[in-house]
Design a protein around this motif. Structure first.
Motif, short mmCIF file in Angstrom:
data_model
loop_
_atom_site.label_atom_id
_atom_site.label_comp_id
_atom_site.label_asym_id
_atom_site.label_seq_id
_atom_site.Cartn_x
_atom_site.Cartn_y
_atom_site.Cartn_z
N PRO A 84 8.03 34.84 15.99
CA PRO A 84 8.88 35.40 17.04
C PRO A 84 9.60 36.68 16.63
O PRO A 84 9.80 37.57 17.47
CB PRO A 84 9.88 34.27 17.33
CG PRO A 84 9.87 33.41 16.12
CD PRO A 84 8.47 33.49 15.58
N SER A 88 8.87 40.26 18.73
CA SER A 88 10.01 40.84 19.44
C SER A 88 10.19 42.32 19.14
O SER A 88 10.93 43.02 19.85
CB SER A 88 11.29 40.07 19.08
OG SER A 88 11.60 40.22 17.70
N SER A 118 9.74 34.36 21.54
CA SER A 118 10.92 34.67 20.73
C SER A 118 12.24 34.24 21.34
O SER A 118 13.23 34.06 20.63
CB SER A 118 10.97 36.18 20.45
OG SER A 118 11.08 36.91 21.66
N ILE A 122 13.71 31.67 17.90
CA ILE A 122 14.50 32.14 16.76
C ILE A 122 15.73 31.26 16.57
O ILE A 122 16.04 30.82 15.46
CB ILE A 122 14.89 33.62 16.97
CG1 ILE A 122 13.64 34.51 16.95
CG2 ILE A 122 15.88 34.06 15.89
CD1 ILE A 122 13.93 35.98 17.21
#
Length: 279
Positions: A84, A88, A118, A122
């Protein structure tokens, strides 16, 4: 709380990543308006598109986030956190390069796809990392510190965007996002579930029969690594605390998503200040 020292690199990673993500939030309103409704202070189409994007991202994250979390139990938090944090970077780099209409639509599509991976992953993996490193008696405090780090990133990112031009905002955000990923790969140590007795698989298992050369049958339990929609429904129905937490999270996300999709456009229409230069 001496175990908190093992989380220093995680805190730095989350701060840098959050700083990069939140920097673009105030600036994306001007970019969207300029691409969709140039020369206007009000644009309902921009609000509708933003709302649709949030809905699509939420539906995708609902499927992908449990998958990433489940795979992190097998392959490690750091290994899965790389995905992620890497994807991103792509949308920010697009707008850092150019904010012309074609590039904006490319950003819009890619941002929708990458945010599915993402947006929640995260935070999910960061919480799992903390749970791996901190004993349960101190875990709530560590979660609170992690939340404070994320809030500090929000404040600092928003303030930084105030003093930068729109183009510079996305250039700095892209740089900080790359820095966060590189820092994480270099300094953050890998973490796997610590095998506490309270840990148990949440997905259903299947029996897989294996025959040896001597035709003896051995049975082993094979747990599915990819959760299906049925698995999530099964978990929600059979775990009251989980279903209650999921319900609270749903309505909280619904309120935040609706507010995010319209608030900045409302403020722009209500207070039509002079726009910062885009270059």
């Amino acid at each position: 709380m001496e175990n908190l020292t093992s989380l220093i690199h995680l805190f730095v990673t989350i701060f840098l990543s959050g700083f990069a993500m939140f920097m673009g939030v105030p600036a994306i309103t001007d970019v969207t308006m300029l691409a969709i409704c140039p020369g206007q202070d009000e644009c309902s189409l921009a609000i509708y598109l933003t709302g649709c994007q949030q809905a699509i991202i939420g539906l995708g994250a609902m499927i992908i986030t449990p998958l990433i979390g489940n795979l992190s139990d097998e392959y490690g938090r750091k290994a899965l956190l790389t995905l992620p944090m890497t994807v991103s970077i792509i949308p920010l780099v697009i707008l850092a390069y150019s904010m012309e209409t074609n590039f904006f639509y490319a950003y819009f599509v890619i941002r929708t796809l990458t945010a599915m991976v993402s947006e929640g992953s995260i935070n999910c993996l960061a919480l799992a990392y903390v749970a791996d490193k901190i004993p349960d008696v101190n875990r709530a405090s560590a979660f609170g510190i992690l939340g404070g780090i994320a809030s500090a990133a929000f404040v600092c990112g928003t303030l930084a965007a105030r003093f930068l031009s729109t183009t510079s905002t996305f250039q700095v955000a892209a740089f900080m996002s790359i820095l966060a990923a590189v820092y994480m790969r270099i300094f953050l140590k890998e973490s796997l579930p610590n095998g506490d007795d309270i840990r148990q698989p949440i997905l259903k298992g299947e029996q897989d029969v294996i025959r040896s050369d001597s035709d003896l049958e051995n049975t082993r339990q094979v747990f599915k690594r990819i959760p299906s929609v049925g698995d999530l429904i099964f978990l929600t129905k059979n775990s009251v605390p989980f279903s209650q937490a999921a319900l609270v999270s749903f309505f909280n996300s619904l309120a935040e998503g609706g507010l995010l999709a319209s608030l900045l456009y409302f403020l722009k229409a209500r207070f039509p200040l002079q726009q910062k230069p885009v270059c």
